[in-house]
Design a protein around this motif. Sequence first.
Motif, PDB file in Angstrom:
ATOM      1  N   THR A  69       0.497  -0.880  -0.178  1.00 13.55           N
ATOM      2  CA  THR A  69       0.010  -0.240   0.169  1.00 13.55           C
ATOM      3  C   THR A  69       1.184   1.296  -0.164  1.00 13.55           C
ATOM      4  O   THR A  69       0.577   2.335  -0.432  1.00 13.55           O
ATOM      5  CB  THR A  69      -1.067  -0.052   1.228  1.00 13.55           C
ATOM      6  OG1 THR A  69      -1.467  -0.919   1.229  1.00 13.55           O
ATOM      7  CG2 THR A  69      -1.303   0.994   1.511  1.00 13.55           C
ATOM      8  N   TYR A  72       1.762   1.906  -3.401  1.00  8.91           N
ATOM      9  CA  TYR A  72       0.644   2.372  -3.741  1.00  8.91           C
ATOM     10  C   TYR A  72       0.890   3.773  -4.067  1.00  8.91           C
ATOM     11  O   TYR A  72       1.222   4.698  -4.971  1.00  8.91           O
ATOM     12  CB  TYR A  72      -0.795   1.914  -3.771  1.00  8.91           C
ATOM     13  CG  TYR A  72      -1.769   3.097  -4.275  1.00  8.91           C
ATOM     14  CD1 TYR A  72      -2.133   2.853  -5.211  1.00  8.91           C
ATOM     15  CD2 TYR A  72      -2.049   4.025  -3.164  1.00  8.91           C
ATOM     16  CE1 TYR A  72      -2.970   3.592  -5.851  1.00  8.91           C
ATOM     17  CE2 TYR A  72      -3.031   4.595  -3.743  1.00  8.91           C
ATOM     18  CZ  TYR A  72      -3.561   4.927  -4.969  1.00  8.91           C
ATOM     19  OH  TYR A  72      -4.431   5.510  -5.387  1.00  8.91           O
ATOM     20  N   ILE A 138      -8.858   5.116  -1.269  1.00  9.93           N
ATOM     21  CA  ILE A 138      -8.160   4.711  -2.430  1.00  9.93           C
ATOM     22  C   ILE A 138      -8.401   3.524  -3.371  1.00  9.93           C
ATOM     23  O   ILE A 138      -6.944   3.455  -4.741  1.00  9.93           O
ATOM     24  CB  ILE A 138      -6.231   4.394  -1.509  1.00  9.93           C
ATOM     25  CG1 ILE A 138      -6.589   3.446  -0.797  1.00  9.93           C
ATOM     26  CG2 ILE A 138      -6.220   5.358  -0.657  1.00  9.93           C
ATOM     27  CD1 ILE A 138      -4.721   2.717  -0.470  1.00  9.93           C
ATOM     28  N   ALA A 144      -9.412   8.861  -4.486  1.00  8.59           N
ATOM     29  CA  ALA A 144      -7.432   9.405  -3.690  1.00  8.59           C
ATOM     30  C   ALA A 144      -7.687  10.848  -3.841  1.00  8.59           C
ATOM     31  O   ALA A 144      -6.880  11.363  -2.907  1.00  8.59           O
ATOM     32  CB  ALA A 144      -6.654   8.848  -4.100  1.00  8.59           C
ATOM     33  N   GLY A 251      -5.670   1.440  -6.173  1.00  7.83           N
ATOM     34  CA  GLY A 251      -5.143   1.089  -4.611  1.00  7.83           C
ATOM     35  C   GLY A 251      -5.340   0.007  -3.892  1.00  7.83           C
ATOM     36  O   GLY A 251      -5.871   0.196  -2.106  1.00  7.83           O
ATOM     37  N   TYR A 254      -2.389  -4.527  -5.886  1.00  8.83           N
ATOM     38  CA  TYR A 254      -1.311  -4.119  -6.777  1.00  8.83           C
ATOM     39  C   TYR A 254      -0.114  -4.580  -7.875  1.00  8.83           C
ATOM     40  O   TYR A 254      -0.800  -6.448  -7.574  1.00  8.83           O
ATOM     41  CB  TYR A 254      -0.442  -3.710  -5.558  1.00  8.83           C
ATOM     42  CG  TYR A 254      -0.922  -3.111  -4.397  1.00  8.83           C
ATOM     43  CD1 TYR A 254      -1.321  -2.181  -4.018  1.00  8.83           C
ATOM     44  CD2 TYR A 254      -1.437  -3.747  -2.922  1.00  8.83           C
ATOM     45  CE1 TYR A 254      -2.248  -1.397  -3.836  1.00  8.83           C
ATOM     46  CE2 TYR A 254      -1.787  -2.999  -1.953  1.00  8.83           C
ATOM     47  CZ  TYR A 254      -2.782  -1.789  -2.613  1.00  8.83           C
ATOM     48  OH  TYR A 254      -2.719  -1.220  -1.475  1.00  8.83           O
TER      49      TYR A 254
END
Length: 311
Positions: A69, A72, A138, A144, A251, A254
């Motif tokens: 995360t 990201y 996200i 986001a 988000g 991945y």
Amino acid sequence: PQDWTTLQSARDLDALREHLRADKISLWGISYGSHLALAALKTMDDRIDRMILASVEGLDQTVKRPSETDAYFDRLQAAINARDALRDQYPDLIGLMRRVQSQLEAAPMRLKVTPAEGEPYEFLLEKRDLQRWTSMMISDPGVALQLLDLYRAIDAGFTAPVADMLANFHRHNAPIGFAVMPLFMDLASGIGPDALAEFQVEAETGLVGTQLNYPMPQLRDIVPGLDLGAAFREAPTSDVPTLVLIGTLDGRTYPDAQREAVAGLSNAEITIAENAGHNLFMSSPAVTERIQAFMRGGQGVSRITVEDWAP
């Protein structure tokens, strides 16, 4: 409820195929749908004709790693830096997020919320609240950016945008509740001990902490015997023709983890959707064209660029 598992749903797909008197079926899944498709691949590989998987969640990826995360946000910053209109607004999004979270950890913010219905009430905004909102906002890059505007408001001492959001979405004194079926699905897919140990270490410093997959892994042992075990979480191997669509600004799931989840699919075609988020089907007509080309058996492009990802 013990049958509310992804494995049982995969068996249901085969039962549906039999009911329809079809020799094979094609599967098309995004996010959890891809998780289910991968499970089906392990139980009915020879009865699947083709698969389209987007925003792939591997069988051992119900709980995402906090380090992924954090990576990201690095990709989001790079995409922001490539746009003059955004670069000056968000010059250091990770620094902004850590600064605001540290501020709330040291001194939670007291807000007055005025809902459209009901009496005004006070809400104490803590770090974990903001981390949970972050995890919810996200999935796609446009949302986001709205999240980052909330961070900027808090950083500047403006409480109105946050209070307005709470007025629209928060229900004062509402009990904590979960939808039982999706909860049981996640509990059953579970997380192994090694992955859990990595998660707990990374969550200590991760930007969203433990919140991205809430209520997993927090409630992982709440139903004894429901976890499907390590054998279920092993990645499938197959030569079923498969199209994999990966958004670079996803988000929730991945890019590197998605590639890992489909590494055992020898007949997979991967198309990267540059700047697309988790819900990439709606991101560009080029995604639809790529899917159509795959279903016709033709060759398609390996990269799509989404130009209008920012509001």
